[in-house]
Write a protein that holds these residues in place. Structure first.
Motif, PDB file in Angstrom:
ATOM      1  N   PRO A 151      -7.418   0.797  -8.324  1.00  0.00           N
ATOM      2  CA  PRO A 151      -5.988   0.923  -8.031  1.00  0.00           C
ATOM      3  C   PRO A 151      -5.282   1.765  -9.086  1.00  0.00           C
ATOM      4  O   PRO A 151      -5.566   1.657 -10.283  1.00  0.00           O
ATOM      5  CB  PRO A 151      -5.499  -0.530  -8.052  1.00  0.00           C
ATOM      6  N   VAL A 152      -4.359   2.603  -8.640  1.00  0.00           N
ATOM      7  CA  VAL A 152      -3.636   3.501  -9.539  1.00  0.00           C
ATOM      8  C   VAL A 152      -2.246   2.926  -9.793  1.00  0.00           C
ATOM      9  O   VAL A 152      -1.503   2.644  -8.853  1.00  0.00           O
ATOM     10  CB  VAL A 152      -3.533   4.924  -8.956  1.00  0.00           C
ATOM     11  N   ASN A 153      -1.909   2.765 -11.073  1.00  0.00           N
ATOM     12  CA  ASN A 153      -0.641   2.142 -11.444  1.00  0.00           C
ATOM     13  C   ASN A 153       0.415   3.115 -11.928  1.00  0.00           C
ATOM     14  O   ASN A 153       1.602   2.762 -11.963  1.00  0.00           O
ATOM     15  CB  ASN A 153      -0.874   1.110 -12.564  1.00  0.00           C
ATOM     16  N   ALA A 154       0.012   4.329 -12.345  1.00  0.00           N
ATOM     17  CA  ALA A 154       0.960   5.218 -13.007  1.00  0.00           C
ATOM     18  C   ALA A 154       0.673   6.666 -12.674  1.00  0.00           C
ATOM     19  O   ALA A 154      -0.487   7.068 -12.520  1.00  0.00           O
ATOM     20  CB  ALA A 154       0.882   5.006 -14.523  1.00  0.00           C
ATOM     21  N   ALA A 196       4.654  12.923  -6.369  1.00  0.00           N
ATOM     22  CA  ALA A 196       3.374  12.230  -6.458  1.00  0.00           C
ATOM     23  C   ALA A 196       3.612  10.734  -6.316  1.00  0.00           C
ATOM     24  O   ALA A 196       4.533  10.187  -6.928  1.00  0.00           O
ATOM     25  CB  ALA A 196       2.692  12.535  -7.788  1.00  0.00           C
ATOM     26  N   SER A 197       2.796  10.080  -5.510  1.00  0.00           N
ATOM     27  CA  SER A 197       2.898   8.633  -5.305  1.00  0.00           C
ATOM     28  C   SER A 197       1.573   7.979  -5.647  1.00  0.00           C
ATOM     29  O   SER A 197       0.511   8.405  -5.184  1.00  0.00           O
ATOM     30  CB  SER A 197       3.298   8.319  -3.858  1.00  0.00           C
ATOM     31  N   ALA A 198       1.632   6.935  -6.479  1.00  0.00           N
ATOM     32  CA  ALA A 198       0.433   6.211  -6.923  1.00  0.00           C
ATOM     33  C   ALA A 198       0.335   4.889  -6.179  1.00  0.00           C
ATOM     34  O   ALA A 198       1.326   4.161  -6.044  1.00  0.00           O
ATOM     35  CB  ALA A 198       0.493   5.961  -8.422  1.00  0.00           C
ATOM     36  N   SER A 199      -0.876   4.567  -5.728  1.00  0.00           N
ATOM     37  CA  SER A 199      -1.043   3.396  -4.861  1.00  0.00           C
ATOM     38  C   SER A 199      -2.261   2.571  -5.256  1.00  0.00           C
ATOM     39  O   SER A 199      -3.209   3.065  -5.870  1.00  0.00           O
ATOM     40  CB  SER A 199      -1.186   3.849  -3.404  1.00  0.00           C
ATOM     41  N   TRP A 200      -2.210   1.317  -4.828  1.00  0.00           N
ATOM     42  CA  TRP A 200      -3.365   0.438  -5.011  1.00  0.00           C
ATOM     43  C   TRP A 200      -4.453   0.707  -3.975  1.00  0.00           C
ATOM     44  O   TRP A 200      -5.447  -0.007  -3.927  1.00  0.00           O
ATOM     45  CB  TRP A 200      -2.917  -1.023  -4.958  1.00  0.00           C
ATOM     46  N   ASP A 201      -4.274   1.731  -3.126  1.00  0.00           N
ATOM     47  CA  ASP A 201      -5.347   2.113  -2.197  1.00  0.00           C
ATOM     48  C   ASP A 201      -6.349   3.074  -2.862  1.00  0.00           C
ATOM     49  O   ASP A 201      -7.146   3.704  -2.184  1.00  0.00           O
ATOM     50  CB  ASP A 201      -4.765   2.736  -0.921  1.00  0.00           C
ATOM     51  N   LEU A 202      -6.267   3.184  -4.205  1.00  0.00           N
ATOM     52  CA  LEU A 202      -7.163   3.996  -5.032  1.00  0.00           C
ATOM     53  C   LEU A 202      -6.840   5.490  -4.978  1.00  0.00           C
ATOM     54  O   LEU A 202      -7.664   6.315  -5.383  1.00  0.00           O
ATOM     55  CB  LEU A 202      -8.653   3.797  -4.668  1.00  0.00           C
ATOM     56  N   THR A 203      -5.643   5.844  -4.516  1.00  0.00           N
ATOM     57  CA  THR A 203      -5.290   7.254  -4.427  1.00  0.00           C
ATOM     58  C   THR A 203      -3.933   7.535  -5.050  1.00  0.00           C
ATOM     59  O   THR A 203      -3.072   6.652  -5.171  1.00  0.00           O
ATOM     60  CB  THR A 203      -5.244   7.762  -2.972  1.00  0.00           C
ATOM     61  N   VAL A 204      -3.777   8.818  -5.414  1.00  0.00           N
ATOM     62  CA  VAL A 204      -2.461   9.416  -5.638  1.00  0.00           C
ATOM     63  C   VAL A 204      -2.310  10.511  -4.599  1.00  0.00           C
ATOM     64  O   VAL A 204      -3.241  11.296  -4.376  1.00  0.00           O
ATOM     65  CB  VAL A 204      -2.327   9.994  -7.055  1.00  0.00           C
ATOM     66  N   ARG A 205      -1.160  10.567  -3.956  1.00  0.00           N
ATOM     67  CA  ARG A 205      -0.902  11.607  -2.960  1.00  0.00           C
ATOM     68  C   ARG A 205       0.176  12.546  -3.484  1.00  0.00           C
ATOM     69  O   ARG A 205       1.209  12.095  -3.992  1.00  0.00           O
ATOM     70  CB  ARG A 205      -0.484  10.987  -1.622  1.00  0.00           C
ATOM     71  N   ILE A 206      -0.075  13.840  -3.381  1.00  0.00           N
ATOM     72  CA  ILE A 206       0.870  14.866  -3.791  1.00  0.00           C
ATOM     73  C   ILE A 206       1.536  15.424  -2.540  1.00  0.00           C
ATOM     74  O   ILE A 206       0.884  16.035  -1.693  1.00  0.00           O
ATOM     75  CB  ILE A 206       0.183  16.009  -4.568  1.00  0.00           C
ATOM     76  N   ALA A 265      16.681  11.468  -3.908  1.00  0.00           N
ATOM     77  CA  ALA A 265      15.772  10.612  -4.664  1.00  0.00           C
ATOM     78  C   ALA A 265      14.700  10.065  -3.736  1.00  0.00           C
ATOM     79  O   ALA A 265      14.841  10.087  -2.508  1.00  0.00           O
ATOM     80  CB  ALA A 265      16.519   9.469  -5.333  1.00  0.00           C
ATOM     81  N   LEU A 266      13.643   9.560  -4.345  1.00  0.00           N
ATOM     82  CA  LEU A 266      12.536   8.939  -3.621  1.00  0.00           C
ATOM     83  C   LEU A 266      12.403   7.485  -4.043  1.00  0.00           C
ATOM     84  O   LEU A 266      12.730   7.116  -5.182  1.00  0.00           O
ATOM     85  CB  LEU A 266      11.223   9.661  -3.916  1.00  0.00           C
ATOM     86  N   SER A 267      11.905   6.664  -3.140  1.00  0.00           N
ATOM     87  CA  SER A 267      11.587   5.274  -3.455  1.00  0.00           C
ATOM     88  C   SER A 267      10.234   4.920  -2.846  1.00  0.00           C
ATOM     89  O   SER A 267       9.839   5.485  -1.823  1.00  0.00           O
ATOM     90  CB  SER A 267      12.666   4.326  -2.926  1.00  0.00           C
ATOM     91  N   ALA A 268       9.528   4.002  -3.482  1.00  0.00           N
ATOM     92  CA  ALA A 268       8.193   3.598  -3.038  1.00  0.00           C
ATOM     93  C   ALA A 268       8.102   2.083  -3.031  1.00  0.00           C
ATOM     94  O   ALA A 268       8.697   1.403  -3.869  1.00  0.00           O
ATOM     95  CB  ALA A 268       7.121   4.184  -3.952  1.00  0.00           C
ATOM     96  N   SER A 269       7.306   1.551  -2.090  1.00  0.00           N
ATOM     97  CA  SER A 269       7.373   0.117  -1.807  1.00  0.00           C
ATOM     98  C   SER A 269       6.009  -0.493  -1.506  1.00  0.00           C
ATOM     99  O   SER A 269       5.031   0.196  -1.228  1.00  0.00           O
ATOM    100  CB  SER A 269       8.310  -0.091  -0.609  1.00  0.00           C
ATOM    101  N   GLY A 283      -2.181   1.005   0.931  1.00  0.00           N
ATOM    102  CA  GLY A 283      -1.926  -0.080  -0.007  1.00  0.00           C
ATOM    103  C   GLY A 283      -0.536   0.092  -0.585  1.00  0.00           C
ATOM    104  O   GLY A 283       0.138   1.100  -0.358  1.00  0.00           O
ATOM    105  N   LYS A 284      -0.074  -0.903  -1.337  1.00  0.00           N
ATOM    106  CA  LYS A 284       1.262  -0.816  -1.910  1.00  0.00           C
ATOM    107  C   LYS A 284       1.380   0.402  -2.807  1.00  0.00           C
ATOM    108  O   LYS A 284       0.437   0.789  -3.503  1.00  0.00           O
ATOM    109  CB  LYS A 284       1.620  -2.084  -2.669  1.00  0.00           C
ATOM    110  N   VAL A 285       2.551   1.044  -2.795  1.00  0.00           N
ATOM    111  CA  VAL A 285       2.822   2.219  -3.624  1.00  0.00           C
ATOM    112  C   VAL A 285       3.629   1.743  -4.827  1.00  0.00           C
ATOM    113  O   VAL A 285       4.704   1.154  -4.664  1.00  0.00           O
ATOM    114  CB  VAL A 285       3.587   3.300  -2.851  1.00  0.00           C
ATOM    115  N   VAL A 286       3.121   1.999  -6.038  1.00  0.00           N
ATOM    116  CA  VAL A 286       3.681   1.354  -7.224  1.00  0.00           C
ATOM    117  C   VAL A 286       4.322   2.311  -8.218  1.00  0.00           C
ATOM    118  O   VAL A 286       4.989   1.861  -9.157  1.00  0.00           O
ATOM    119  CB  VAL A 286       2.610   0.510  -7.938  1.00  0.00           C
TER     120      VAL A 286
END
Length: 494
Positions: A173-176, A143-153, A100-104, A128-131
């Protein structure tokens, strides 16, 4: 979640206002619904959750920096995963359920081995925080969504830690984030009110929709990869055909920001929750989309259906993941279902003031003298006992070598200042009880239900020595408010 407001209100200003409303404006105004179980183990709000593909396991993400793996059938904790340095916001199973993965908020994504309960790898790079998190159906990409304005794959099969993720750049900021089944596509929701669809491997933007009046807080996609729901601070849940970009329905009924959204795998049911403390269940195959709703105690942060949509789990600011069992129409089942919550207080003590405060403690601590240890040691005879000394429990070195003795003052300090201050380095999750009267009730409960180390169930009054101290007594607090250590006093210690 952050959202966009016109004029002088910024995204982050609203986030601050929302946080104040969430933590202080809703609690206690709504009576809780009758959940079939409460997964109680976190020391603060539960920010996120996910259910395994076989419906047997649950992961919860806590404000207390921890991730907990639960067995849904037994409602017992399997592993507590600790490695983040800030609140954990999101969790995601890999398809086979073994990882599993977790983001913080610490800007890190961690890959976990769920069999061993150990950390395998860290993915860094967010500023930025990963949400939010998502994993592709084949388990290759995350895929991780962050308030740094990016999603990283991230390529989870890449052998090198230096492999660069595909970057999906947003304007807010990306929330979802979610994958669209086997289509090789990713859908994202951001604070600029938009929903975007991207090619996962190339990062090419293929579609953009103006989705809500305010920012998108959550997205959930059905198993067909076509139908989805999204939520927003505009108080709506919206139902989408992602292939055409058409909005099928706008579902209204919440009296506040909608922060959580879920759709069942078959696309038949949806659920929404938010700042009004209401958990609403919607029939998407009904012409009228009439909601079924129950009251949740406090703000709802996250929602997830089991694969058969016979169970819905909600997570919220009350530090619980609540289990709701549903019939085929999405109504809450009550027939023949056990409604005793995990962490319930023994009947002999249930009516004592402070029993409600002890409810969360009960998931980790028993009150019996029969060597029953849970995640934490038994609290039987805790008053007058030195930390780290109960036989049969594996303490962390910080407590095993400690000299603090538990009494009214030290227990009050534990919940006033937090375990990170009073027992630094221990395994106890970060939690505090800010109200003096609540701490006093908990202490009175423990005095009656747990008792004293001398085994009488009442304090003894040994003679004081020349220094005015009682053997084993901690003797007040230091100038910084923390309890004095036993090393400052005289007398025997257990």
């Amino acid at each position: 979640m952050t959202v966009r407001l016109p004029g002088r209100f910024s995204v982050f200003a609203l986030a601050t206002l929302a946080f104040i409303q969430l933590m202080f404006g809703v609690q206690g105004l709504l009576s809780p619904g009758i959940a079939q179980a409460d997964l109680a183990g976190h020391g603060g709000p539960v920010n996120g959750l996910t259910i395994s593909s076989d419906g047997k396991a649950v992961l919860t993400a806590g404000f207390d920096y921890s991730v907990i793996l639960w067995d849904l059938e037994s409602e017992e904790e399997r592993h507590r995963l600790e490695g983040h340095d800030a609140a954990v916001n999101a969790v995601a199973f890999l398809p086979d359920g073994s990882k599993a993965l977790s983001a913080s908020d610490d800007q890190v994504v961690i890959l976990w081995d769920l069999t061993a309960g150990t950390e395998l790898r860290r993915y860094t790079g967010h500023q930025g925080k990963v949400v939010d998190l998502a994993v592709s159906a084949d388990g290759r990409f995350a895929a991780s969504a962050s308030w740094d304005l990016t999603v990283r794959i991230w390529d989870l099969q890449a052998e090198s830690d230096a492999s660069e993720p595909v970057l999906l750049q947003h304007r807010a900021p990306v929330n979802a984030v979610a994958f669209l089944a086997d289509k090789g596509l990713v859908v994202t929701g951001a604070a600029d009110s938009t929903i975007r669809i991207w090619e996962a491997e190339t990062g090419k933007l293929t579609q953009q929709m103006s989705a809500h009046d305010f920012g998108v807080s959550a997205i959930s996609v059905a198993a067909d990869g076509r139908h989805a729901v999204s939520s927003s601070a505009d108080e709506t849940l919206r139902y989408w055909d992602l292939e055409t970009g058409d909005e099928i329905a706008v579902l209204r009924g919440h009296q506040g920001a909608v922060l959580a959204a879920a759709i069942s795998q078959d696309g038949r049911l949806a659920a929404s929750g938010g700042t009004d403390g209401k958990l609403r269940i919607w029939r998407l195959d009904s012409e009228f989309y009439s909601p079924q709703d129950v009251s949740h105690k406090g703000v709802v942060w996250s929602l997830a259906f089991t694969p058969e949509a016979d169970v819905l789990i909600s997570a919220g600011a009350d530090a619980l993941a609540r289990v709701w069992r549903l019939d085929e129409n999405g109504n809450q089942r009550t027939d023949g279902v056990q409604t005793t919550a995990a962490g319930a207080v023994a009947p002999d003590y249930a009516d004592i003031p402070g029993a409600w405060q002890f409810r969360k403690c009960a998931i980790c601590h028993s009150l019996t003298d029969d060597d029953e240890h849970k995640a934490g040691p038994s609290l039987h005879g805790v008053f007058g006992r030195r930390v780290g000394t109960l036989e049969g429990y594996s303490y962390s070195p910080a407590l095993r070598d400690g000299d603090l003795i538990w009494d009214e003052e030290s227990i009050d300090a534990l919940f006033r200042l937090g375990p990170d201050v009073v027992t630094p380095g221990s395994k106890m999750p970060i939690q505090r009880i800010p109200k003096d009267e609540d701490r006093a009730e908990l202490i009175e409960f423990l005095k009656r239900a747990a008792g004293y180390h001398n085994g009488t169930g009442a304090p003894t009054a040994p003679a004081r020595d020349a220094s005015g101290s009682t053997p084993g007594e901690t003797g007040g607090v230091r100038s910084d408010g923390a309890p004095k250590r036993d090393a400052d006093k005289t007398g025997a210690r257990d």
